[in-house]
Design an enzyme around this catalytic site. Structure first.
Site, mmCIF file in Angstrom:
data_model
loop_
_atom_site.group_PDB
_atom_site.id
_atom_site.type_symbol
_atom_site.label_atom_id
_atom_site.label_comp_id
_atom_site.label_asym_id
_atom_site.label_seq_id
_atom_site.Cartn_x
_atom_site.Cartn_y
_atom_site.Cartn_z
ATOM 1 N N HIS A 23 -7.426 6.182 9.954
ATOM 2 C CA HIS A 23 -6.301 5.497 9.291
ATOM 3 C C HIS A 23 -6.807 4.717 8.066
ATOM 4 C CE1 HIS A 23 -2.321 3.110 10.034
ATOM 5 N NE2 HIS A 23 -2.489 3.452 8.775
ATOM 6 N N ASN A 25 0.817 -1.222 0.000
ATOM 7 C CA ASN A 25 0.000 0.000 0.000
ATOM 8 C C ASN A 25 0.851 1.272 0.000
ATOM 9 O OD1 ASN A 25 0.875 -0.091 2.633
ATOM 10 N ND2 ASN A 25 -1.104 -0.554 3.523
ATOM 11 N N ARG A 64 3.175 7.325 11.235
ATOM 12 C CA ARG A 64 2.591 6.801 12.476
ATOM 13 C C ARG A 64 2.317 7.966 13.415
ATOM 14 N NH1 ARG A 64 1.183 3.120 10.027
ATOM 15 N NH2 ARG A 64 1.707 0.918 10.299
ATOM 16 N N GLN A 75 -4.775 3.526 18.319
ATOM 17 C CA GLN A 75 -5.888 3.381 17.384
ATOM 18 C C GLN A 75 -6.783 2.239 17.821
ATOM 19 O OE1 GLN A 75 -3.706 5.256 13.450
ATOM 20 N NE2 GLN A 75 -4.442 3.179 13.342
HETATM 21 P P1 NAD Z 1 10.307 1.766 3.499
HETATM 22 O O1 NAD Z 1 10.933 0.728 4.350
HETATM 23 O O2 NAD Z 1 10.375 1.623 2.014
HETATM 24 O O3 NAD Z 1 10.911 3.207 3.851
HETATM 25 C C1 NAD Z 1 11.184 3.633 5.134
HETATM 26 C C2 NAD Z 1 12.317 4.660 5.045
HETATM 27 O O4 NAD Z 1 12.465 5.282 6.330
HETATM 28 C C3 NAD Z 1 13.668 4.046 4.700
HETATM 29 O O5 NAD Z 1 14.204 4.705 3.564
HETATM 30 C C4 NAD Z 1 14.512 4.310 5.943
HETATM 31 O O6 NAD Z 1 15.868 4.522 5.663
HETATM 32 C C5 NAD Z 1 13.828 5.553 6.504
HETATM 33 N N1 NAD Z 1 14.110 5.804 7.914
HETATM 34 C C6 NAD Z 1 14.021 4.942 8.958
HETATM 35 N N2 NAD Z 1 14.358 5.561 10.100
HETATM 36 C C7 NAD Z 1 14.672 6.827 9.787
HETATM 37 C C8 NAD Z 1 15.094 7.951 10.551
HETATM 38 N N3 NAD Z 1 15.280 7.858 11.868
HETATM 39 N N4 NAD Z 1 15.323 9.120 9.891
HETATM 40 C C9 NAD Z 1 15.156 9.199 8.555
HETATM 41 N N5 NAD Z 1 14.741 8.165 7.785
HETATM 42 C C10 NAD Z 1 14.509 6.996 8.399
HETATM 43 O O7 NAD Z 1 8.796 1.860 3.973
HETATM 44 P P2 NAD Z 1 7.543 2.557 3.276
HETATM 45 O O8 NAD Z 1 6.778 1.573 2.466
HETATM 46 O O9 NAD Z 1 7.986 3.822 2.623
HETATM 47 O O10 NAD Z 1 6.660 2.853 4.584
HETATM 48 C C11 NAD Z 1 7.133 3.750 5.562
HETATM 49 C C12 NAD Z 1 6.205 3.770 6.756
HETATM 50 O O11 NAD Z 1 4.951 4.329 6.382
HETATM 51 C C13 NAD Z 1 5.826 2.403 7.338
HETATM 52 O O12 NAD Z 1 6.811 1.901 8.185
HETATM 53 C C14 NAD Z 1 4.550 2.720 8.079
HETATM 54 O O13 NAD Z 1 4.825 3.190 9.378
HETATM 55 C C15 NAD Z 1 3.944 3.852 7.253
HETATM 56 N N6 NAD Z 1 2.782 3.370 6.461
HETATM 57 C C16 NAD Z 1 1.568 3.921 6.714
HETATM 58 C C17 NAD Z 1 0.450 3.468 6.021
HETATM 59 C C18 NAD Z 1 -0.909 4.094 6.210
HETATM 60 O O14 NAD Z 1 -1.907 3.468 5.880
HETATM 61 N N7 NAD Z 1 -0.986 5.296 6.727
HETATM 62 C C19 NAD Z 1 0.586 2.419 5.085
HETATM 63 C C20 NAD Z 1 1.858 1.926 4.829
HETATM 64 C C21 NAD Z 1 2.949 2.380 5.533
#
Ligand code: NAD
Length: 404
Positions: free
Chosen positions: A336, A150, A288, A317
């Site tokens: 969400h 997603n 989050r 949540q």
């Molecule tokens: P991903 O693993 O592709 O990307 C996460 C990125 O965060 C990575 O590039 C990583 O290096 C970076 N990162 C981690 N810690 C960091 C920090 N302290 N400072 C800077 N960068 C940092 O994941 P994604 O698919 O892009 O998803 C990211 C997040 O989005 C998920 O972990 C989840 O919490 C959230 N998400 C929310 C929904 C929603 O419905 N709202 C859905 C999917 C994901």
């Protein structure tokens, strides 16, 4: 394998008027692969119609037939937070827990201690911070999610909310539905985004997709991440890279947050960081809820330090009915929902089926789906998380009372 598994699946409630009898569209597009070439979820087969509601309890992620035909047991419930919830009742002999971040079954250390048979926690979606990852590491529980399922859904939602905030869409819509035509009121907080500095914190799958989608708006793009993007991508998108989050927020008008929640990012957007932003900045947080300090965000909206706040993630949540964001000024929050569009549900239901097929037959789960395995962070978990626990305070979800 070969043993009978007890699968405890926590999903959100059905629509208040029951499952849709007819859907708004006849089908959803069929995608061949994800933008970076990763293959789509690939179970041997599925028992659901893509585009239908699968994430609520009657949808059962389309899993019942497969699980029962394979000789295993499936319990599906939305009752996860109340004292002695159905979730808590079944946890002691569950071997697999499936949960969605939209309606998370918080797997705290206390709950993990009561679940000696638990071996696998599957996130039907992305983001496994509702599991105490430290405790999963210590108890040798595999944690995995359906990476990429997603990410584009969320990127679309974030772009929608960036534009909604800057152009101040929601109050304008309200003038229409209330029968008014108050142009001056409707535009008194409305700006063009063209020329603004727009940044993302984390340019992983979602953050990069947001940057790509914002480029045609002729904005100046910025990012910060613990992993730097390839030079060719920075050049293509004309990106300014920031070594740290302070530099990012000081140089942007809009910041969209896309890192996972882990100990490094918990309450990162506190009063001190927000005070470094330009007056009248906008934050969109679809990552989050707990990455932002809820009181600091509200205070900044009230003082005007923030011109707007949007996103779809809260903590816990469901948020208690008196959560202060519900009534804060100039917000455009949704529940969400961004990662659980009907399109996304089809992908993560397929991904969960793929993970279960692997687990039942003793095959390895794709590396990119792994967060914790064999007592340490693994796969995407090793790349994007740090070890530790961010579930503290999740018991407050029991204070939510449905108004239906
Ligand atoms: P991903 O693993 O592709 O990307 C996460 C990125 O965060 C990575 O590039 C990583 O290096 C970076 N990162 C981690 N810690 C960091 C920090 N302290 N400072 C800077 N960068 C940092 O994941 P994604 O698919 O892009 O998803 C990211 C997040 O989005 C998920 O972990 C989840 O919490 C959230 N998400 C929310 C929904 C929603 O419905 N709202 C859905 C999917 C994901």
């Amino acid at each position: 394998m070969g043993t009978k598994e007890k699968i405890l699946c926590v999903l959100y409630d059905d629509p208040v008027t029951g499952l849709p009898k007819k859907y708004a569209r006849n089908s959803i597009p069929k995608l061949d692969k994800y933008p970076d070439g990763q293959s789509m979820p690939s179970p041997n087969s599925i028992d659901f119609t893509p585009g239908e509601l699968l994430g609520s309890i009657s949808g059962e992620l389309g899993l019942r037939k497969y699980i029962e035909n394979s000789g295993h047991e499936l319990i599906v419930t939305s009752d996860k937070d109340a004292k002695d919830s159905v979730f808590d009742q079944h946890l002691p002999d569950a071997t697999i827990v499936i949960s969605q971040p939209f309606w998370p079954a918080y797997l705290t250390a206390e709950r993990i201690a009561k679940a000696p048979n638990l071996k696998l926690a599957i996130t039907a979606g992305i983001g496994s911070d509702h599991v105490d990852l430290q405790s999963a590491i210590e108890n040798n529980i595999t944690v995995c999610e359906v990476t990429y399922c997603n990410s584009i859904s969320v990127a679309e939602h974030a772009v929608m909310q960036i534009l909604s905030l800057v152009r101040d869409y929601i109050p304008q819509y309200k003038w229409v539905t209330s029968g008014g035509w108050n142009i001056a009121d409707a535009v008194s907080r409305s700006y063009d985004i063209e020329g603004m500095d727009v940044g993302v914190l984390a340019a992983g799958r979602i953050g990069l997709a947001v940057l790509k989608r914002m480029k045609p708006f002729d904005v100046k793009l910025h990012y910060s991440d613990r992993h730097r993007l390839p030079e060719s991508v920075e050049t293509d998108l004309n990106l300014t890279y920031h070594e740290n989050v302070e530099s990012l927020v000081e140089n942007c008008d809009v910041v969209s947050i896309h890192c996972p929640l882990h100990p490094e990012t918990e309450h990162l957007f506190n009063e001190e960081l927000i005070s470094k932003m330009r007056r009248g900045s906008y934050i969109v947080n679809t990552a989050r809820g707990k990455i932002c300090d809820k009181d600091a965000i509200t205070k900044a909206l009230e003082s005007g330090q923030l011109a707007g706040y949007a996103g779809d993630v809260w903590f816990p949540q469901p948020p208690p009915n008196d959560h202060i964001w519900r009534t804060a000024p100039n917000h455009a929050l949704t529940p969400h929902t961004s990662g659980t569009s009907l399109s996304a549900q089809a992908r993560y239901a397929s991904g969960v089926r793929e993970i279960l097929e692997c687990w039942f037959s003793g095959k390895s789960i794709r590396d990119e789906y792994l967060i914790v395995q064999g007592g340490s962070l693994a796969g995407t978990g090793a790349h994007s998380y740090s070890a530790g626990n961010t579930t503290k305070g999740s018991d407050e979800a029991s204070e939510f009372k449905s108004s239906n």
